[in-house]
Design a protein around this motif. Structure first.
Motif, mmCIF file in Angstrom:
data_model
loop_
_atom_site.group_PDB
_atom_site.id
_atom_site.type_symbol
_atom_site.label_atom_id
_atom_site.label_comp_id
_atom_site.label_asym_id
_atom_site.label_seq_id
_atom_site.Cartn_x
_atom_site.Cartn_y
_atom_site.Cartn_z
ATOM 1 N N ILE A 129 0.836 -1.210 0.000
ATOM 2 C CA ILE A 129 0.000 0.000 0.000
ATOM 3 C C ILE A 129 0.863 1.248 0.000
ATOM 4 O O ILE A 129 0.544 2.252 -0.652
ATOM 5 N N ASN A 130 1.986 1.211 0.692
ATOM 6 C CA ASN A 130 2.863 2.375 0.767
ATOM 7 C C ASN A 130 3.446 2.762 -0.589
ATOM 8 O O ASN A 130 3.828 3.918 -0.797
ATOM 9 N N THR A 131 3.521 1.810 -1.514
ATOM 10 C CA THR A 131 4.050 2.134 -2.842
ATOM 11 C C THR A 131 3.119 3.056 -3.617
ATOM 12 O O THR A 131 3.523 3.610 -4.648
ATOM 13 N N MET A 132 1.899 3.235 -3.153
ATOM 14 C CA MET A 132 0.969 4.143 -3.816
ATOM 15 C C MET A 132 1.204 5.598 -3.444
ATOM 16 O O MET A 132 0.518 6.487 -3.954
ATOM 17 N N PHE A 133 2.148 5.848 -2.548
ATOM 18 C CA PHE A 133 2.426 7.212 -2.116
ATOM 19 C C PHE A 133 3.880 7.555 -2.422
ATOM 20 O O PHE A 133 4.795 6.945 -1.875
ATOM 21 N N GLY A 134 4.078 8.488 -3.311
ATOM 22 C CA GLY A 134 5.413 8.936 -3.663
ATOM 23 C C GLY A 134 5.508 10.449 -3.583
ATOM 24 O O GLY A 134 4.568 11.138 -3.159
ATOM 25 N N GLN A 135 6.647 10.991 -4.014
ATOM 26 C CA GLN A 135 6.847 12.439 -3.934
ATOM 27 C C GLN A 135 5.902 13.186 -4.864
ATOM 28 O O GLN A 135 5.434 14.269 -4.544
ATOM 29 N N TYR A 136 5.624 12.606 -6.020
ATOM 30 C CA TYR A 136 4.781 13.270 -7.015
ATOM 31 C C TYR A 136 3.502 12.491 -7.302
ATOM 32 O O TYR A 136 2.793 12.801 -8.251
ATOM 33 N N MET A 137 3.196 11.494 -6.507
ATOM 34 C CA MET A 137 2.031 10.660 -6.786
ATOM 35 C C MET A 137 1.406 10.183 -5.495
ATOM 36 O O MET A 137 2.103 9.714 -4.592
ATOM 37 N N LYS A 138 0.093 10.335 -5.406
ATOM 38 C CA LYS A 138 -0.669 9.808 -4.274
ATOM 39 C C LYS A 138 -1.958 9.212 -4.827
ATOM 40 O O LYS A 138 -2.906 9.925 -5.119
ATOM 41 N N ARG A 139 -1.985 7.897 -4.936
ATOM 42 C CA ARG A 139 -3.133 7.210 -5.524
ATOM 43 C C ARG A 139 -4.084 6.750 -4.422
ATOM 44 O O ARG A 139 -4.127 5.574 -4.048
ATOM 45 N N TRP A 140 -4.851 7.708 -3.906
ATOM 46 C CA TRP A 140 -5.779 7.391 -2.827
ATOM 47 C C TRP A 140 -6.867 6.429 -3.283
ATOM 48 O O TRP A 140 -7.378 5.635 -2.489
ATOM 49 N N ASP A 141 -7.259 6.499 -4.557
ATOM 50 C CA ASP A 141 -8.327 5.629 -5.050
ATOM 51 C C ASP A 141 -7.903 4.168 -5.115
ATOM 52 O O ASP A 141 -8.752 3.274 -5.221
ATOM 53 N N VAL A 142 -6.588 3.908 -5.046
ATOM 54 C CA VAL A 142 -6.079 2.539 -4.984
ATOM 55 C C VAL A 142 -5.677 2.166 -3.564
ATOM 56 O O VAL A 142 -5.914 1.047 -3.110
ATOM 57 N N ALA A 143 -5.078 3.121 -2.850
ATOM 58 C CA ALA A 143 -4.579 2.846 -1.498
ATOM 59 C C ALA A 143 -5.716 2.586 -0.514
ATOM 60 O O ALA A 143 -5.632 1.671 0.315
ATOM 61 N N LEU A 144 -6.788 3.370 -0.586
ATOM 62 C CA LEU A 144 -7.873 3.218 0.384
ATOM 63 C C LEU A 144 -8.595 1.874 0.271
ATOM 64 O O LEU A 144 -8.872 1.238 1.294
#
Length: 277
Positions: free
Chosen positions: A230-245
């Motif tokens: 799940i943590n791979t969905m959060f980066g410096q220029y990317m936050k994929r909340w629709d996948v992480a949640l």
């Protein structure tokens, strides 16, 4: 008059418990609601109900996170870690109590003292030791690390429980010709069931939800646990909340179900351990 006061105190206590319950359940409800939204809806208003329920988010998270593989890794790590901690700590506590010499008392003191050492203080040495042993980026390596980190508290719990067990039962079995191992596994271990349930539940929930140790030990994509994936969905220029949640909700489901099924046993185990200890 006394009954009325008691009723008022009960109502006040129930009100406080309701407020605390809402405070704890609100983040879970927020994650569940937003897991069914589009990315735009999440960014626009995280506190609102979904305008449309996007169930495909869960399918996307299942594929993008490689959820089956991450779930299998988490289950393997959790099961083998808990089994090892439970068996080793029970045998160790039994040996310390029944062979109460200076060395065993000193070892128990070291186990208790190690409980106050924060994980961050030993994080770098632990990684170095695992690297020297060739256990970095391997499931058996992190299981070995969890054994070391969990044993002290488990031994402490078992120690107080074993002290309350009557030695006469074991002595009678030894006189009848039973071996030490037979006495432990056939007589002592079944009597340790209440505290065993407590040790299993505490460690199972902790290891399942742990993020830091898998993050620094499991570096390959095939060995990721659910939390690391799940943590791979959060980066410096990317936050994929629709996948992480959706991934977060799916990761919570096994632990919540496990706790609901075992909550009665953990309360009974802690109560029994406190009385017998």
């Amino acid at each position: 008059m006394i009954g009325r006061r008691a009723r008022k105190r009960l109502i006040a206590a129930e009100g406080m418990l309701l407020v605390v319950s809402v405070a704890f359940l609100y983040p879970l409800a927020l994650a569940l609601m937003n897991s069914l939204k589009t990315m735009n809806d999440i960014l626009m208003n995280m506190g609102s109900l979904p305008r449309e329920y996007v169930w495909s988010n869960y399918e996307t998270a299942w594929n993008v996170l490689n959820f089956p593989r991450a779930l299998l890794n988490s289950l393997l790590i959790d099961v083998f870690s808990v089994l090892g901690v439970t068996l080793i700590s029970a045998m160790c506590a039994y040996q310390i109590v029944r062979r109460s010499g200076r060395f065993n008392r000193a070892m128990f003191g070291l186990f208790v003292a190690s409980m106050v050492i924060p994980f961050h203080a030993i994080m770098i040495p632990l990684v170095q030791v695992l690297r020297e042993l060739g256990m970095i980026n391997s499931l058996h390596g992190i299981v070995f690390a969890y054994w070391g980190l969990s044993l002290a508290f488990a031994i402490f719990l078992y120690h107080g429980f074993v002290k309350a067990l009557p030695y006469e039962i074991e002595e009678a079995a030894l006189i009848d010709g039973a071996s030490v191992y037979s006495v432990f596994f056939r007589i002592v271990l079944p009597l340790l069931k209440p505290i065993t349930v407590t040790v299993v539940i505490i460690n199972a929930l902790w290891i399942w939800n742990d993020f830091l140790l898998p993050m620094i030990v499991l570096q390959g994509p095939d060995n990721r646990t659910i939390q690391v994936a799940i943590n791979t969905m959060f980066g410096q220029y990317m936050k994929r909340w629709d996948v992480a949640l959706p991934g977060i909700v799916m990761s919570l489901a096994p632990s919540v179900l496990f706790f609901l099924l075992m909550q009665r046993q953990i309360v009974e185990g802690i109560s029994s351990g406190g009385i017998k200890g």
